[in-house]
Design a protein around this motif. Sequence first.
Motif, PDB file in Angstrom:
ATOM      1  N   HIS A 110       5.479   3.330   1.068  1.00 54.10           N
ATOM      2  CA  HIS A 110       4.840   2.120   1.270  1.00 54.10           C
ATOM      3  C   HIS A 110       4.825   2.170   2.835  1.00 54.10           C
ATOM      4  O   HIS A 110       5.695   2.233   3.584  1.00 54.10           O
ATOM      5  CB  HIS A 110       5.637   1.074   0.536  1.00 54.10           C
ATOM      6  CG  HIS A 110       5.727   0.893  -0.705  1.00 54.10           C
ATOM      7  ND1 HIS A 110       6.583   1.149  -1.716  1.00 54.10           N
ATOM      8  CD2 HIS A 110       4.658   0.774  -1.787  1.00 54.10           C
ATOM      9  CE1 HIS A 110       6.071   1.106  -3.064  1.00 54.10           C
ATOM     10  NE2 HIS A 110       4.877   0.900  -3.057  1.00 54.10           N
ATOM     11  N   ARG A 111       3.375   1.392   3.121  1.00 54.77           N
ATOM     12  CA  ARG A 111       3.430   0.900   4.498  1.00 54.77           C
ATOM     13  C   ARG A 111       4.463  -0.192   4.764  1.00 54.77           C
ATOM     14  O   ARG A 111       4.558  -1.170   3.986  1.00 54.77           O
ATOM     15  CB  ARG A 111       1.878   0.643   4.821  1.00 54.77           C
ATOM     16  CG  ARG A 111       0.954   1.580   4.868  1.00 54.77           C
ATOM     17  CD  ARG A 111      -0.451   1.083   5.174  1.00 54.77           C
ATOM     18  NE  ARG A 111      -1.529   1.656   4.820  1.00 54.77           N
ATOM     19  CZ  ARG A 111      -2.850   1.361   4.847  1.00 54.77           C
ATOM     20  NH1 ARG A 111      -2.904   0.311   5.285  1.00 54.77           N
ATOM     21  NH2 ARG A 111      -3.926   2.404   4.743  1.00 54.77           N
ATOM     22  N   ALA A 147      -2.857   5.417  -2.924  1.00 55.50           N
ATOM     23  CA  ALA A 147      -3.503   6.547  -2.677  1.00 55.50           C
ATOM     24  C   ALA A 147      -2.658   7.901  -2.704  1.00 55.50           C
ATOM     25  O   ALA A 147      -1.682   7.863  -2.240  1.00 55.50           O
ATOM     26  CB  ALA A 147      -4.353   6.451  -1.352  1.00 55.50           C
ATOM     27  N   GLY A 148      -3.135   8.626  -3.579  1.00 61.13           N
ATOM     28  CA  GLY A 148      -2.451  10.082  -3.608  1.00 61.13           C
ATOM     29  C   GLY A 148      -1.918  10.531  -2.446  1.00 61.13           C
ATOM     30  O   GLY A 148      -2.371  10.416  -1.449  1.00 61.13           O
ATOM     31  N   VAL A 149      -1.233  11.675  -2.721  1.00 61.39           N
ATOM     32  CA  VAL A 149      -0.831  12.672  -1.567  1.00 61.39           C
ATOM     33  C   VAL A 149      -1.737  13.894  -1.741  1.00 61.39           C
ATOM     34  O   VAL A 149      -1.368  14.667  -2.392  1.00 61.39           O
ATOM     35  CB  VAL A 149       0.670  12.830  -1.416  1.00 61.39           C
ATOM     36  CG1 VAL A 149       0.681  13.886  -0.270  1.00 61.39           C
ATOM     37  CG2 VAL A 149       1.627  11.851  -1.389  1.00 61.39           C
ATOM     38  N   PRO A 150      -2.731  13.872  -0.734  1.00 60.34           N
ATOM     39  CA  PRO A 150      -3.675  15.039  -0.755  1.00 60.34           C
ATOM     40  C   PRO A 150      -2.812  16.436  -0.431  1.00 60.34           C
ATOM     41  O   PRO A 150      -1.659  16.403   0.381  1.00 60.34           O
ATOM     42  CB  PRO A 150      -4.574  15.267   0.176  1.00 60.34           C
ATOM     43  CG  PRO A 150      -4.505  13.624   0.282  1.00 60.34           C
ATOM     44  CD  PRO A 150      -3.127  12.972   0.474  1.00 60.34           C
ATOM     45  N   PRO A 151      -2.892  17.714  -1.070  1.00 55.17           N
ATOM     46  CA  PRO A 151      -4.261  17.926  -1.887  1.00 55.17           C
ATOM     47  C   PRO A 151      -4.165  17.964  -3.294  1.00 55.17           C
ATOM     48  O   PRO A 151      -5.062  18.005  -3.934  1.00 55.17           O
ATOM     49  CB  PRO A 151      -4.487  19.243  -1.393  1.00 55.17           C
ATOM     50  CG  PRO A 151      -3.313  19.950  -0.882  1.00 55.17           C
ATOM     51  CD  PRO A 151      -2.392  18.764  -0.340  1.00 55.17           C
ATOM     52  N   HIS A 152      -2.684  17.710  -3.743  1.00 53.02           N
ATOM     53  CA  HIS A 152      -2.305  18.028  -5.120  1.00 53.02           C
ATOM     54  C   HIS A 152      -2.612  16.605  -5.816  1.00 53.02           C
ATOM     55  O   HIS A 152      -3.249  16.852  -7.204  1.00 53.02           O
ATOM     56  CB  HIS A 152      -0.941  18.513  -5.238  1.00 53.02           C
ATOM     57  CG  HIS A 152      -0.623  19.862  -4.556  1.00 53.02           C
ATOM     58  ND1 HIS A 152      -1.418  21.037  -4.699  1.00 53.02           N
ATOM     59  CD2 HIS A 152       0.130  19.989  -3.448  1.00 53.02           C
ATOM     60  CE1 HIS A 152      -1.103  21.873  -3.971  1.00 53.02           C
ATOM     61  NE2 HIS A 152      -0.159  21.241  -2.944  1.00 53.02           N
ATOM     62  N   ASP A 153      -2.146  15.491  -5.391  1.00 55.01           N
ATOM     63  CA  ASP A 153      -2.406  14.473  -6.151  1.00 55.01           C
ATOM     64  C   ASP A 153      -3.781  13.555  -5.830  1.00 55.01           C
ATOM     65  O   ASP A 153      -3.824  13.171  -4.810  1.00 55.01           O
ATOM     66  CB  ASP A 153      -1.329  13.372  -5.736  1.00 55.01           C
ATOM     67  CG  ASP A 153      -1.239  12.139  -6.756  1.00 55.01           C
ATOM     68  OD1 ASP A 153      -2.149  11.923  -7.603  1.00 55.01           O
ATOM     69  OD2 ASP A 153      -0.214  11.394  -6.643  1.00 55.01           O
ATOM     70  N   PHE A 168       0.927  -1.279   0.014  1.00 54.69           N
ATOM     71  CA  PHE A 168      -0.198   0.009   0.144  1.00 54.69           C
ATOM     72  C   PHE A 168       0.977   1.361  -0.119  1.00 54.69           C
ATOM     73  O   PHE A 168       1.655   1.592   0.997  1.00 54.69           O
ATOM     74  CB  PHE A 168      -0.921  -0.114   1.171  1.00 54.69           C
ATOM     75  CG  PHE A 168      -2.027   0.966   1.139  1.00 54.69           C
ATOM     76  CD1 PHE A 168      -2.135   1.956   0.298  1.00 54.69           C
ATOM     77  CD2 PHE A 168      -3.364   0.694   1.744  1.00 54.69           C
ATOM     78  CE1 PHE A 168      -3.120   2.892   0.440  1.00 54.69           C
ATOM     79  CE2 PHE A 168      -4.494   1.138   1.819  1.00 54.69           C
ATOM     80  CZ  PHE A 168      -4.375   2.491   0.850  1.00 54.69           C
ATOM     81  N   HIS A 169       0.806   2.221  -1.119  1.00 55.19           N
ATOM     82  CA  HIS A 169       1.413   3.177  -1.239  1.00 55.19           C
ATOM     83  C   HIS A 169       0.735   4.595  -0.906  1.00 55.19           C
ATOM     84  O   HIS A 169      -0.468   4.567  -1.831  1.00 55.19           O
ATOM     85  CB  HIS A 169       2.180   3.253  -2.351  1.00 55.19           C
ATOM     86  CG  HIS A 169       3.022   4.492  -3.019  1.00 55.19           C
ATOM     87  ND1 HIS A 169       2.671   5.739  -2.960  1.00 55.19           N
ATOM     88  CD2 HIS A 169       4.451   4.548  -2.746  1.00 55.19           C
ATOM     89  CE1 HIS A 169       3.649   6.691  -3.292  1.00 55.19           C
ATOM     90  NE2 HIS A 169       4.687   6.093  -2.980  1.00 55.19           N
ATOM     91  N   GLN A 170       0.980   5.126   0.200  1.00 53.18           N
ATOM     92  CA  GLN A 170      -0.007   5.970   0.817  1.00 53.18           C
ATOM     93  C   GLN A 170       0.784   7.242   1.421  1.00 53.18           C
ATOM     94  O   GLN A 170       2.063   6.993   2.042  1.00 53.18           O
ATOM     95  CB  GLN A 170      -0.832   5.404   1.890  1.00 53.18           C
ATOM     96  CG  GLN A 170      -2.100   6.414   2.224  1.00 53.18           C
ATOM     97  CD  GLN A 170      -3.016   5.785   3.188  1.00 53.18           C
ATOM     98  OE1 GLN A 170      -2.445   4.731   3.798  1.00 53.18           O
ATOM     99  NE2 GLN A 170      -4.074   6.132   3.601  1.00 53.18           N
TER     100      GLN A 170
END
Length: 447
Positions: A99-100, A222-228, A93-95
């Motif tokens: 990765h976790r 899951a992208g990196v908010p707020p831009h992705d 999981f890439h968040q």
Amino acid sequence: MGSVGAHAVVIGGSMAGLVAARALAGRFDRVTVLDRDTLPDDARDRRGVPQGGHAHALLVSGQNTCEELFPGLTDELLAGGAVPFDPGADVLFHQMGGHRLRLDTGLRGISLSRAFLEYAIRSRVAALPGVRIRDRIAVSGLTGNAERVSGVELDGGERLAAELVVDATGHGGARTDKWLQALGAPVPEVATVKVDVGYTTRLLRRGPGERLRDGALLYLIAGVPPHDKRAAAVLPVEGGRWMVTLAGWHGAHAPVDPQGFAKFAAELPTGHIGELVAHAEPLEEGDARRFTHPRSRRRHFERLRRPPAGHVAIGDALCSLNPVYGQGMSVAALEAVRLGRCLDRFGTASSAMARAYYRAAAKVIAGPWQVATGGDFMYPETVGHRPPGTDLVNRYVRQVVLASHVSAGAHRVVLDMQHLLAPPGSALRPATVVRSLLAARRSPARP
């Protein structure tokens, strides 16, 4: 378990309606499930479930609950090709930019298509004594009055009397509000969050025992908010297939044409999904399939002082969650168990029973709604009912996720919340807060 009544009707034959029917079977002499779609006699996607052909998650809590409702179901699904996995060791999981940390949890999940799961459960429900599933039947309204729903009216004019009508129509319950208003019955307050989520999915060939790079069975981004605003999932499903779903919030939707789909995958933060899409054999010709979820809706039936007797809502008709978080099917199964318990407690489909059920269901929904809306409000484009303290909680959640990049303990906290095995508040225990904030400093993705 005693008989609550002679007849119950379930409107909707998808997952929520099926688990509801299982909860009603044996508690009513007869249960009729109505669906306006044509229900296939095998594990095929169907038009009545537009999201059915996309990645679905049966969370560990949902899997355990389905096993409680349908003993032996998990082994049946595994025998049919569902893929077992450890949600900590087999999922990459890439968040939040990293990765976790993978870990053995001792938990077992199963990965499969929505169509396969629904078909297996529908077959189980259809075999239950006293249960009848009728497809190609549309409901036009409810019968009764403001105090008690007494049945349903079908499009052709036929009326079915029932001691209990369960609304599993989905789509945020918009039709049901009109039906209740026509009887003069109260309708609930509705919380709406506009997310503009779009899904695009392709199926690829998977070789026997094949895994992704780094040995993962499932890959989530899951992208990196707020831009992705992008998200993606790769799941192994029955039939030797990879299911690849590319998603995004607020217009960041993957194209459906093969070249655009591949380009979107190649531009994701890591190369795992792009490599798979570039090299695996597509199993469907032409464009990928598309699904959009404009908004999430939660109907607060638990706030009604006196809901009508003889009627309850379940699943998306009660709370339509952002499907990116994979909570819907599991929440519906948990709600069905609460419905059965409330029927046993009251022995009748009274207004008091409905109110008790809605309060129990609200406790089931509270955590998933908080997690989903919290994640959605990390994007400034999201508008709607923002729970108090959302921004503060989101800042802390970001730190917990960063900690999960380097800490097995933090990852386990996140996993337990993700799979509805622990409430979101478990992350706020003082010892967890301290450990998470310290570990977050060591994340390679820390800004």
